[in-house]
Each structure stands twice: as C-alpha cells, then as structure tokens.
Write a protein that holds these residues in place. Structure first.
Motif, PDB file in Angstrom:
ATOM      1  N   PRO A  60      51.279  30.921  22.392  1.00  0.00           N
ATOM      2  CA  PRO A  60      50.053  31.455  22.674  1.00  0.00           C
ATOM      3  C   PRO A  60      49.137  31.914  23.934  1.00  0.00           C
ATOM      4  O   PRO A  60      50.458  31.873  24.777  1.00  0.00           O
ATOM      5  CB  PRO A  60      49.274  29.927  22.829  1.00  0.00           C
ATOM      6  N   ARG A  61      48.459  32.995  23.157  1.00  0.00           N
ATOM      7  CA  ARG A  61      48.445  33.737  23.981  1.00  0.00           C
ATOM      8  C   ARG A  61      46.319  33.580  24.844  1.00  0.00           C
ATOM      9  O   ARG A  61      45.883  33.952  24.360  1.00  0.00           O
ATOM     10  CB  ARG A  61      47.817  35.713  24.209  1.00  0.00           C
ATOM     11  N   PHE A  62      46.578  33.697  26.658  1.00  0.00           N
ATOM     12  CA  PHE A  62      45.486  33.271  27.044  1.00  0.00           C
ATOM     13  C   PHE A  62      44.518  34.508  28.054  1.00  0.00           C
ATOM     14  O   PHE A  62      45.874  35.398  28.027  1.00  0.00           O
ATOM     15  CB  PHE A  62      45.553  32.065  27.915  1.00  0.00           C
ATOM     16  N   VAL A  63      43.172  34.023  28.039  1.00  0.00           N
ATOM     17  CA  VAL A  63      42.988  34.815  28.699  1.00  0.00           C
ATOM     18  C   VAL A  63      42.276  34.218  29.366  1.00  0.00           C
ATOM     19  O   VAL A  63      41.656  33.301  29.877  1.00  0.00           O
ATOM     20  CB  VAL A  63      42.249  36.391  28.217  1.00  0.00           C
ATOM     21  N   THR A  64      41.440  35.436  31.301  1.00  0.00           N
ATOM     22  CA  THR A  64      40.592  34.752  31.814  1.00  0.00           C
ATOM     23  C   THR A  64      39.409  33.998  31.968  1.00  0.00           C
ATOM     24  O   THR A  64      38.892  35.201  31.518  1.00  0.00           O
ATOM     25  CB  THR A  64      41.468  35.278  33.321  1.00  0.00           C
ATOM     26  N   ALA A  65      38.974  33.423  32.086  1.00  0.00           N
ATOM     27  CA  ALA A  65      37.167  33.146  31.683  1.00  0.00           C
ATOM     28  C   ALA A  65      36.688  33.778  33.512  1.00  0.00           C
ATOM     29  O   ALA A  65      36.051  33.786  33.794  1.00  0.00           O
ATOM     30  CB  ALA A  65      36.869  31.621  30.951  1.00  0.00           C
ATOM     31  N   SER A  66      37.712  31.980  34.254  1.00  0.00           N
ATOM     32  CA  SER A  66      37.617  32.548  35.709  1.00  0.00           C
ATOM     33  C   SER A  66      38.431  32.566  36.218  1.00  0.00           C
ATOM     34  O   SER A  66      39.354  31.384  36.170  1.00  0.00           O
ATOM     35  CB  SER A  66      35.728  31.383  35.843  1.00  0.00           C
TER      36      SER A  66
END
Lengths: 161, 161
Positions: free
Chosen positions: B95-101
C-alpha cells in the motif's frame, strides 16, 4: 504579474552563513528560498522544480517542510532585526536563527506547476525564541499550514565554523 | 561495519510511484531513502551529501524533515503490508501512504560526516491512518525526534497519474 521578494533577509546573511541547502545564496544546488516583509507578515515565493515531486505533478512534502523551515527562520530573523531597528538592505547584519521545532499539516495535494507562496505570522515568545505560523498557497489554494519555533543560533553551531 | 537496509519497501513500489524526491528509486536527483524492518521497528539509513548543509558540517533541517517524512510513509506501508500478510520481497504490491502531518523536534546539531539512522515505532490509529514515531541518530547521538501521521493514499492523488 509575477510576484517577487525584493529585499530578502537571506541576502544579508554573512557569507559563512549562506550555505544552507534551503536558503543559502551560495549553495548552488539549494532551493534559494528568499524571505521578505509584506506589511506585518512575511513572504517567501518559490517555484519547485520537476525533480521536487512526490508523484509526478505534485510537490514533495519534504520540500514543503523545507520551505516552511527556512521561511520560519528567515521570518524570525526579519522580526528580531526589525525589533532592533533594522530592515533588510540597511547594511546591518541580521541575527541568525535555527529551528527548534517544525510542524506541517498537509491540507491538499500541492500542484507543481505554479509558484508557491508562504505567508508567515510571527510571534515573539521569548527574546531569543520566536514562533512563525505559515500558510503555503498554490494560487488561491491553501495547501499546507506550518509552525516553526526558531531560536537565536546557539554557540554550539559556531564551534565548527 | 556498514549498516544497510536489505529489503526496503520503496523497492516494491510500482514504477508510477517511484519518483518521490525523498524515496523514489527512479528520481535520479532524489535522496533515495530506503526503509525496512528491524524486528518490530523500522529503519532508514542515509548519508547526507555535502550540499545538504545548514552550515558547513551540519545537516540541513529540511533534509532531516524529509528523512522523517519518507521514513514515516515507508514505515506505515511496511506495517499495513505486514498486517495484510506480506513482507518486502514477496512480490505483493505494498500500500502507498501520504503524509497528513509531520512534526520534528531538533535536539542537537546533526553532523554531516556520518550516516544517519532513523528508527521508527509504528502505531495503527485507524485502518487507513498510522502514526510513526521516529528517532534520528548520528552514531549514538539522538539528533531529532519526529512524528508522522500517514494515511493511505487518497484517490485525489491518482487523478493526475
């Protein structure tokens, strides 16, 4: 109309302090962030390069964090410099800050094809410690919010100079 | 003895997701951060280049933030991949994630001449939202602490692909 920062605090740093990968004018491979006043707020304008992607078309978060970081230390320097009676361009050497903490909330994916504008609001929380709250816009879109706590550069940084 | 991450999650991202300036293996000018398991913790090892300075001899905070950022999203990907029964190298697409904070506390000036080691501790706070607490060491010195909240990549990022 292209927006531009005319008098940037980073242009005033002594040569020894002008090597920062974010905002050093002498670091040929750096971002060259430049931060100046806009009334009581501060502004840094930056056009990311193609390589600064997260995915093609979107700006990498680490570059957003870098922009907020140097915009923060530059804004703190501008603010203390003004408190001391100076403005960029008057020939006085500005104080130099380092980052104690950095916080970024990513609100929207940031498009790569338009200049980013970081707008800072500054608060003195101690004579040597300033907080800079930053909003980063791509056009009218608020893409990220940042907070930097910047402190006057401690002597530990100067030992190796 | 040189420490090395053998099986990195970034090696498993599909080509379309391998352009990140921080951790994309296909971005020739990027940092090429690589993140793998070490028991229940995650590790990224990185040698900053000379250009990545704040002042000569010390690593730029934006590069530290970048390391913590990609180490965070990579760690979250490793963790959800493991929860789904997979390890890097088994052929399954992670799975690929992005940064929220992203939050960074800078504890000590970070020397430039030795590899940095980011060590992450991961917590699931929602099936699609993971928190990664990271400590960045230069040798035995704890130079920075970071926290990333990473979310599974939303479809808004995929529209432009």
């Amino acid at each position: 109309m292209e927006e531009k920062v005319l008098k940037a605090i980073q242009d005033e740093y002594p040569d020894d302090f002008a090597w920062c990968y974010g905002c050093g004018r002498l670091n040929e491979e750096g971002h060259h962030f430049r931060t100046g006043w806009n009334g009581e707020q501060t502004v840094t304008i930056y056009q990311p390069e193609a390589k600064h992607a997260a995915l093609p078309g979107f700006v990498y978060g680490g570059v957003m964090a870098s922009l907020i970081d140097c915009h923060g230390t530059g804004s703190a320097s501008l603010a203390l410099h003004r408190k001391n009676g100076h403005e960029p361009g008057d020939g006085a050497e500005p104080p130099r800050f380092v980052t104690a903490s950095l916080k970024v909330d990513f609100m929207k994916p940031t498009p790569q094809n338009i200049p980013l504008k970081a707008v800072g609001t500054i608060q003195e929380i101690h004579p040597k410690k300033w907080k800079v709250e930053t909003e980063v816009f791509a056009g009218d879109t608020l893409c990220a919010r940042g907070e930097v706590v910047a402190v006057v550069m401690p002597s530990t940084f100067l030992v190796k100079e």
